[in-house]
Design an enzyme around this catalytic site. Structure first.
Site, PDB file in Angstrom:
ATOM      1  N   LYS A 105      38.018  47.143  66.524  1.00 31.85           N
ATOM      2  CA  LYS A 105      37.360  47.549  67.770  1.00 31.85           C
ATOM      3  C   LYS A 105      38.109  48.747  68.346  1.00 31.85           C
ATOM      4  CE  LYS A 105      39.715  44.413  70.972  1.00 31.85           C
ATOM      5  NZ  LYS A 105      39.517  43.466  72.043  1.00 31.85           N
ATOM      6  N   LYS A 148      41.618  26.999  73.976  1.00 28.92           N
ATOM      7  CA  LYS A 148      41.739  28.316  73.308  1.00 28.92           C
ATOM      8  C   LYS A 148      40.786  28.413  72.113  1.00 28.92           C
ATOM      9  CE  LYS A 148      43.174  32.264  71.925  1.00 28.92           C
ATOM     10  NZ  LYS A 148      42.802  33.484  72.602  1.00 28.92           N
ATOM     11  N   ASN A 157      37.397  30.972  71.885  1.00 22.64           N
ATOM     12  CA  ASN A 157      37.201  31.996  70.847  1.00 22.64           C
ATOM     13  C   ASN A 157      35.995  31.679  69.975  1.00 22.64           C
ATOM     14  OD1 ASN A 157      39.200  33.639  71.663  1.00 22.64           O
ATOM     15  ND2 ASN A 157      40.545  33.351  69.911  1.00 22.64           N
ATOM     16  N   THR A 181      48.334  30.827  69.336  1.00 19.39           N
ATOM     17  CA  THR A 181      47.161  29.949  69.243  1.00 19.39           C
ATOM     18  C   THR A 181      47.462  28.880  68.199  1.00 19.39           C
ATOM     19  OG1 THR A 181      45.741  31.812  69.794  1.00 19.39           O
ATOM     20  CG2 THR A 181      44.677  29.918  68.748  1.00 19.39           C
ATOM     21  N   CYS A 203      42.083  37.273  65.636  1.00 18.25           N
ATOM     22  CA  CYS A 203      41.825  35.982  66.300  1.00 18.25           C
ATOM     23  C   CYS A 203      40.545  35.295  65.862  1.00 18.25           C
ATOM     24  CB  CYS A 203      41.813  36.192  67.817  1.00 18.25           C
ATOM     25  SG  CYS A 203      43.433  36.638  68.453  1.00 18.25           S
ATOM     26  N   LYS A 258      40.242  33.849  62.157  1.00 23.36           N
ATOM     27  CA  LYS A 258      41.175  32.765  61.824  1.00 23.36           C
ATOM     28  C   LYS A 258      41.006  31.550  62.747  1.00 23.36           C
ATOM     29  CE  LYS A 258      45.446  33.806  64.350  1.00 23.36           C
ATOM     30  NZ  LYS A 258      45.336  32.732  65.326  1.00 23.36           N
TER      31      LYS A 258
HETATM   32  P1  NAD Z   1      51.697  39.550  65.496  1.00 24.93           P
HETATM   33  O1  NAD Z   1      51.595  39.275  64.045  1.00 24.93           O
HETATM   34  O2  NAD Z   1      51.324  40.887  66.021  1.00 24.93           O
HETATM   35  O3  NAD Z   1      53.197  39.261  65.969  1.00 24.93           O
HETATM   36  C1  NAD Z   1      53.925  38.145  65.597  1.00 24.93           C
HETATM   37  C2  NAD Z   1      55.381  38.562  65.540  1.00 24.93           C
HETATM   38  O4  NAD Z   1      56.216  37.393  65.389  1.00 24.93           O
HETATM   39  C3  NAD Z   1      55.742  39.457  64.347  1.00 24.93           C
HETATM   40  O5  NAD Z   1      56.275  40.677  64.835  1.00 24.93           O
HETATM   41  C4  NAD Z   1      56.781  38.657  63.555  1.00 24.93           C
HETATM   42  O6  NAD Z   1      57.763  39.467  62.959  1.00 24.93           O
HETATM   43  C5  NAD Z   1      57.356  37.767  64.649  1.00 24.93           C
HETATM   44  N1  NAD Z   1      58.076  36.570  64.175  1.00 24.93           N
HETATM   45  C6  NAD Z   1      57.789  35.741  63.137  1.00 24.93           C
HETATM   46  N2  NAD Z   1      58.706  34.747  63.061  1.00 24.93           N
HETATM   47  C7  NAD Z   1      59.585  34.941  64.073  1.00 24.93           C
HETATM   48  C8  NAD Z   1      60.751  34.253  64.520  1.00 24.93           C
HETATM   49  N3  NAD Z   1      61.197  33.153  63.909  1.00 24.93           N
HETATM   50  N4  NAD Z   1      61.412  34.725  65.596  1.00 24.93           N
HETATM   51  C9  NAD Z   1      60.978  35.849  66.229  1.00 24.93           C
HETATM   52  N5  NAD Z   1      59.890  36.536  65.849  1.00 24.93           N
HETATM   53  C10 NAD Z   1      59.188  36.109  64.786  1.00 24.93           C
HETATM   54  O7  NAD Z   1      50.842  38.413  66.219  1.00 24.93           O
HETATM   55  P2  NAD Z   1      49.976  38.507  67.569  1.00 24.93           P
HETATM   56  O8  NAD Z   1      48.718  39.228  67.333  1.00 24.93           O
HETATM   57  O9  NAD Z   1      50.870  38.908  68.689  1.00 24.93           O
HETATM   58  O10 NAD Z   1      49.599  36.963  67.729  1.00 24.93           O
HETATM   59  C11 NAD Z   1      50.565  35.989  68.043  1.00 24.93           C
HETATM   60  C12 NAD Z   1      49.857  34.701  68.388  1.00 24.93           C
HETATM   61  O11 NAD Z   1      49.035  34.906  69.548  1.00 24.93           O
HETATM   62  C13 NAD Z   1      48.893  34.204  67.296  1.00 24.93           C
HETATM   63  O12 NAD Z   1      48.909  32.810  67.277  1.00 24.93           O
HETATM   64  C14 NAD Z   1      47.545  34.712  67.762  1.00 24.93           C
HETATM   65  O13 NAD Z   1      46.482  33.919  67.298  1.00 24.93           O
HETATM   66  C15 NAD Z   1      47.674  34.581  69.267  1.00 24.93           C
HETATM   67  N6  NAD Z   1      46.810  35.493  70.039  1.00 24.93           N
HETATM   68  C16 NAD Z   1      46.660  36.792  69.625  1.00 24.93           C
HETATM   69  C17 NAD Z   1      45.870  37.658  70.384  1.00 24.93           C
HETATM   70  C18 NAD Z   1      45.668  39.080  69.942  1.00 24.93           C
HETATM   71  O14 NAD Z   1      44.757  39.726  70.470  1.00 24.93           O
HETATM   72  N7  NAD Z   1      46.454  39.612  69.034  1.00 24.93           N
HETATM   73  C19 NAD Z   1      45.257  37.196  71.557  1.00 24.93           C
HETATM   74  C20 NAD Z   1      45.451  35.871  71.958  1.00 24.93           C
HETATM   75  C21 NAD Z   1      46.242  35.030  71.177  1.00 24.93           C
END
Ligand code: NAD
Length: 438
Positions: A327, A211, A215, A122, A267, A270
């Site tokens: 949740k 997006k 949210n 996001t 989400c 932030k």
């Molecule tokens: P997360 O923190 O669970 O995972 C992110 C991962 O990226 C980590 O494991 C980290 O080690 C890795 N990372 C960081 N730098 C890196 C690099 N250079 N190369 C490879 N890996 C690297 O995050 P998430 O919850 O999966 O969210 C990721 C994105 O998706 C965010 O922008 C979030 O807002 C969005 N998003 C999340 C959800 C959700 O429900 N979690 C839903 C929709 C969108």
């Protein structure tokens, strides 16, 4: 297709595993060696129903690979998905350092034409343009000429239902400027969209905004119903009657209209803050957007105050907690309302004994030794002065009330999710406090 995914968190791993399940060859990369070591053994490093089976199957069938090398990932896929975190900075702005790091690696490494870089994280409006510039600058620096596209494809999955949400999406949103890239994205998503689930193509700024706007609207519904619940308590109305009747109106609908202890997770908090920051940066007062977050913070504090007011002197009291994650069906503790409320109670001298079906390990990283952990839900109640429910896990909904009364020092329940009926609780001999109940 050959796909690389940067980031194996909740979004990256689900995306990678599901694309592999659809027949693609996927390399998932993360800079966290512990996560990758687990994944190579077929172990999912977090709790998400149904994901482990897909990961295990696709590793076995050699469609899913893992690596700690961003360089290897940048050279592997025709499609390069960025799914790294975009956490909040202290002023609410989204921190894009991880996204930009990946963009730079891609720019330094790609050699073949027509690579498509897809931001799935996001990201604030304009980020895809910045990602494009970073990649182009890195390519230019090494005197190369490589054709590539940057696409924005926001993710709408919900933790706890992530696999289902990915495989059966309400809609797919793609921000794309180049027609050749649009064609490839159409083919990639065809297995998910050709049976009626729509795919919306638009420019990247509009998809990035879609997006945040989505949210923010969901968070607004939660804050609105929470504020109405607070008013219900003051005027003697019952939020559950109000909510049910409101939700029956087709213009309103019932989803995300449940009062509680506030929204949390990685989400809503932030993303609402990032949109407010973006509005203000563009000299627009984000009055409504900011109010969503203000109400959410107040909701958590109001719940803590309710406990403090009704438990008697808090100092030295033991508070049993059911549910810690933000949740059910997830172990994600990021911005979980339980954290704020528990910290307030601890500051007042309370002792906490908590049970959660899957989030204890994640909670230990947040609270460490500040609270005690129970391995079974009734164990948490032994000798406690009250029970506080933060998460509406199914097994908390119809518990053994007689056993609860025997184990608790006094039959006092604070229900942060309105899972119990106040009348029934009274009949059973409990002193019961819900949210916005009569
Ligand atoms: P997360 O923190 O669970 O995972 C992110 C991962 O990226 C980590 O494991 C980290 O080690 C890795 N990372 C960081 N730098 C890196 C690099 N250079 N190369 C490879 N890996 C690297 O995050 P998430 O919850 O999966 O969210 C990721 C994105 O998706 C965010 O922008 C979030 O807002 C969005 N998003 C999340 C959800 C959700 O429900 N979690 C839903 C929709 C969108």
């Amino acid at each position: 297709m050959k796909i690389s995914i940067f980031g194996t968190g909740y979004v990256g791993l689900v995306t990678g595993a599901c694309f592999a399940e659809l027949g693609n060859h996927v390399l998932c990369c993360d800079i966290d060696p512990e996560k990758i070591a687990k994944l190579k053994k077929g172990e999912v490093p977090f709790y998400e129903p149904g994901l482990a089976e897909i990961v295990e199957r696709n590793i076995r069938e050699q469609r899913l690979l893992f690596s700690t090398s961003p360089e290897e990932a940048a050279s592997y896929g025709e499609l390069l998905f960025i799914a790294v975190g975009t956490p909040s900075k202290t002023d609410g702005e989204a921190d894009l350092q991880y996204v930009y790091n990946v963009a730079e690696t891609i720019g330094n490494v790609i050699t073949e034409n027509d690579r498509i870089v897809v931001t799935k994280s996001t990201v604030p409006i304009g980020t895809s343009d910045e990602v494009k510039k970073i990649i182009q600058d890195a390519i230019t620096k090494r005197n190369a000429r490589i054709n590539f596209a940057v696409v924005n494809n926001p993710e709408f999955l919900r933790e706890g239902k992530a696999v289902e949400d990915f495989m059966v999406p309400d809609r797919v949103v793609v921000g794309v400027e180049e027609s050749w890239a649009k064609e490839i994205l159409t083919t990639l998503y065809a297995p998910l969209t050709k049976n009626g689930h729509p795919i919306f193509f638009m420019d990247t700024r509009s998809s990035e905004m879609t997006k945040y706007a989505s949210n923010t609207l969901i968070a607004a519904r939660i804050s609105l119903i929470n504020e109405i619940a607070q008013i219900c308590e003051l005027v003697g109305a019952d939020i559950e009657s109000v909510r049910a009747a409101m939700g029956a109106d087709k213009r309103i609908g019932s989803q995300y209209l449940y009062p509680g202890v506030g929204y949390g997770g990685s989400c809503f908090p932030k993303d609402v803050q990032a949109l407010a920051f973006l509005a203000k940066k563009n000299n627009h007062p984000a009055t409504l957007v900011e109010a969503i977050e203000t109400v959410n913070e107040a909701q958590k504090k109001a719940f803590a105050s309710k406990i403090i007011k009704n438990i008697g002197a808090v100092s030295g009291k033991t508070v049993a907690v059911w549910g810690l994650s933000f949740k059910p069906k997830t172990d994600d503790m990021r911005s979980a309302p339980s954290v704020d409320v528990i910290n307030i109670l601890i500051a007042q001298g309370a002792k906490i004994t908590a049970y959660d079906p899957v989030a204890i390990q994640a909670a230990q990283k947040v609270f460490g030794g500040k609270i005690s952990y129970a391995t079974e839900m009734y164990d948490a109640l032994k000798g406690a002065d009250c029970l506080v429910v933060f998460t509406e896990w199914s097994q908390f909904k119809e518990p053994d009330f007689e056993n609860m009364k025997k184990l608790l020092k006094q039959p006092l329940v604070f229900d942060g999710r309105n899972i119990y009926d106040p009348e029934r609780m009274k009949e059973l001999g409990f002193v019961y406090y819900g949210i916005g109940r009569k």
